[in-house]
Design a protein around this motif. Structure first.
Motif, mmCIF file in Angstrom:
data_model
loop_
_atom_site.group_PDB
_atom_site.id
_atom_site.type_symbol
_atom_site.label_atom_id
_atom_site.label_comp_id
_atom_site.label_asym_id
_atom_site.label_seq_id
_atom_site.Cartn_x
_atom_site.Cartn_y
_atom_site.Cartn_z
ATOM 1 N N SER A 152 14.876 0.745 29.145
ATOM 2 C CA SER A 152 15.829 1.164 28.100
ATOM 3 C C SER A 152 16.025 0.059 27.069
ATOM 4 N N GLU A 153 14.899 -0.427 26.539
ATOM 5 C CA GLU A 153 15.002 -1.501 25.548
ATOM 6 C C GLU A 153 14.048 -1.271 24.387
ATOM 7 N N LEU A 154 14.459 -1.792 23.246
ATOM 8 C CA LEU A 154 13.662 -1.757 22.034
ATOM 9 C C LEU A 154 13.440 -3.194 21.585
ATOM 10 N N MET A 155 12.179 -3.610 21.500
ATOM 11 C CA MET A 155 11.873 -4.943 20.985
ATOM 12 C C MET A 155 11.420 -4.786 19.539
ATOM 13 N N ILE A 156 12.033 -5.573 18.678
ATOM 14 C CA ILE A 156 11.690 -5.578 17.260
ATOM 15 C C ILE A 156 11.151 -6.958 16.930
ATOM 16 N N THR A 157 9.950 -7.003 16.350
ATOM 17 C CA THR A 157 9.346 -8.262 15.932
ATOM 18 C C THR A 157 9.108 -8.207 14.438
ATOM 19 N N CYS A 158 9.604 -9.221 13.736
ATOM 20 C CA CYS A 158 9.428 -9.330 12.286
ATOM 21 C C CYS A 158 8.397 -10.409 11.988
ATOM 22 N N TYR A 159 7.523 -10.121 11.046
ATOM 23 C CA TYR A 159 6.477 -11.052 10.612
ATOM 24 C C TYR A 159 6.603 -11.233 9.112
ATOM 25 N N SER A 160 6.442 -12.494 8.655
ATOM 26 C CA SER A 160 6.555 -12.751 7.222
ATOM 27 C C SER A 160 5.783 -14.006 6.834
ATOM 28 N N ASP A 161 5.619 -14.189 5.517
ATOM 29 C CA ASP A 161 4.899 -15.347 4.983
ATOM 30 C C ASP A 161 5.749 -16.608 4.906
ATOM 31 N N ASP A 162 7.077 -16.448 4.813
ATOM 32 C CA ASP A 162 7.933 -17.634 4.752
ATOM 33 C C ASP A 162 9.277 -17.354 5.420
ATOM 34 N N GLU A 163 10.003 -18.418 5.677
ATOM 35 C CA GLU A 163 11.262 -18.315 6.418
ATOM 36 C C GLU A 163 12.334 -17.531 5.675
ATOM 37 N N ILE A 164 12.392 -17.664 4.373
ATOM 38 C CA ILE A 164 13.401 -16.952 3.591
ATOM 39 C C ILE A 164 13.181 -15.444 3.694
ATOM 40 N N GLN A 165 11.923 -15.023 3.555
ATOM 41 C CA GLN A 165 11.614 -13.599 3.671
ATOM 42 C C GLN A 165 11.855 -13.100 5.093
ATOM 43 N N LEU A 166 11.556 -13.933 6.073
ATOM 44 C CA LEU A 166 11.807 -13.568 7.468
ATOM 45 C C LEU A 166 13.310 -13.381 7.702
ATOM 46 N N ASP A 167 14.119 -14.299 7.191
ATOM 47 C CA ASP A 167 15.574 -14.183 7.325
ATOM 48 C C ASP A 167 16.092 -12.907 6.658
ATOM 49 N N ARG A 168 15.563 -12.582 5.482
ATOM 50 C CA ARG A 168 15.976 -11.373 4.758
ATOM 51 C C ARG A 168 15.608 -10.119 5.553
ATOM 52 N N GLN A 169 14.412 -10.135 6.109
ATOM 53 C CA GLN A 169 13.945 -8.996 6.902
ATOM 54 C C GLN A 169 14.846 -8.799 8.134
ATOM 55 N N GLN A 170 15.174 -9.878 8.817
ATOM 56 C CA GLN A 170 16.062 -9.810 9.975
ATOM 57 C C GLN A 170 17.426 -9.262 9.564
ATOM 58 N N ALA A 171 17.949 -9.711 8.437
ATOM 59 C CA ALA A 171 19.261 -9.256 7.967
ATOM 60 C C ALA A 171 19.240 -7.757 7.646
ATOM 61 N N ILE A 172 18.159 -7.289 7.055
ATOM 62 C CA ILE A 172 18.024 -5.859 6.744
ATOM 63 C C ILE A 172 18.026 -5.050 8.037
ATOM 64 N N ILE A 173 17.216 -5.479 8.987
ATOM 65 C CA ILE A 173 17.131 -4.757 10.257
ATOM 66 C C ILE A 173 18.471 -4.795 10.977
ATOM 67 N N GLU A 174 19.078 -5.959 11.026
ATOM 68 C CA GLU A 174 20.351 -6.096 11.732
ATOM 69 C C GLU A 174 21.431 -5.204 11.121
ATOM 70 N N SER A 175 21.532 -5.171 9.807
ATOM 71 C CA SER A 175 22.557 -4.335 9.177
ATOM 72 C C SER A 175 22.326 -2.856 9.479
ATOM 73 N N HIS A 176 21.071 -2.444 9.515
ATOM 74 C CA HIS A 176 20.773 -1.046 9.801
ATOM 75 C C HIS A 176 20.976 -0.711 11.284
ATOM 76 N N VAL A 177 20.670 -1.634 12.162
ATOM 77 C CA VAL A 177 20.944 -1.405 13.588
ATOM 78 C C VAL A 177 22.436 -1.182 13.780
ATOM 79 N N HIS A 178 23.258 -2.012 13.149
ATOM 80 C CA HIS A 178 24.704 -1.862 13.275
ATOM 81 C C HIS A 178 25.185 -0.551 12.651
ATOM 82 N N GLN A 179 24.564 -0.158 11.562
ATOM 83 C CA GLN A 179 24.925 1.097 10.899
ATOM 84 C C GLN A 179 24.663 2.298 11.824
ATOM 85 N N PHE A 180 23.535 2.264 12.542
ATOM 86 C CA PHE A 180 23.150 3.398 13.379
ATOM 87 C C PHE A 180 23.662 3.313 14.821
ATOM 88 N N SER A 181 24.325 2.228 15.176
ATOM 89 C CA SER A 181 24.811 2.067 16.552
ATOM 90 C C SER A 181 26.336 2.022 16.591
#
Length: 102
Positions: free
Chosen positions: A63-92
């Motif tokens: 009963s688990e979902l693993m999400i892995t984000c890949y990016s070219d730089d740390e700033i984009q990786l942080d932004r991607q994580q923030a987008i996913i996190e905000s949407h996870v909270h929205q749907f949970s």
């Protein structure tokens, strides 16, 4: 989908433990697919953001979902994580999920 994820220099992942993990996979991928390229089935999904790629892998037995984000730089990786996190909270809204990225 033939993505060269190993060519993307930065990555982070999080595991969500929830009886609703499978639903989150389809809900998130479907939602992101309205704006960016996205594909998924009952066990996995891939979302291609302009700032990187996110992979979703559902494990029904755990009963688990693993999400892995890949990016070219740390700033984009942080932004991607923030987008996913905000949407996870929205749907949970029915449960409190804490995302500890590694």
């Amino acid at each position: 989908m033939d993505l060269k994820l190993d060519a993307l220099k930065y990555q982070a992942h999080v595991v969500i433990h929830s009886p609703h993990a499978g639903k989150y996979l389809s809900t998130l991928c479907r939602h992101f697919g309205r704006k960016v390229k996205s594909s998924w089935d009952e066990e996995s999904g891939v979302v291609e953001f302009p700032i990187g790629v996110s992979k979703f892998e559902y494990n029904d037995k755990k009963s688990e979902l693993m999400i892995t984000c890949y990016s070219d730089d740390e700033i984009q990786l942080d932004r991607q994580q923030a987008i996913i996190e905000s949407h996870v909270h929205q749907f949970s809204r029915r449960e409190t999920l804490i995302l500890n990225w590694m």
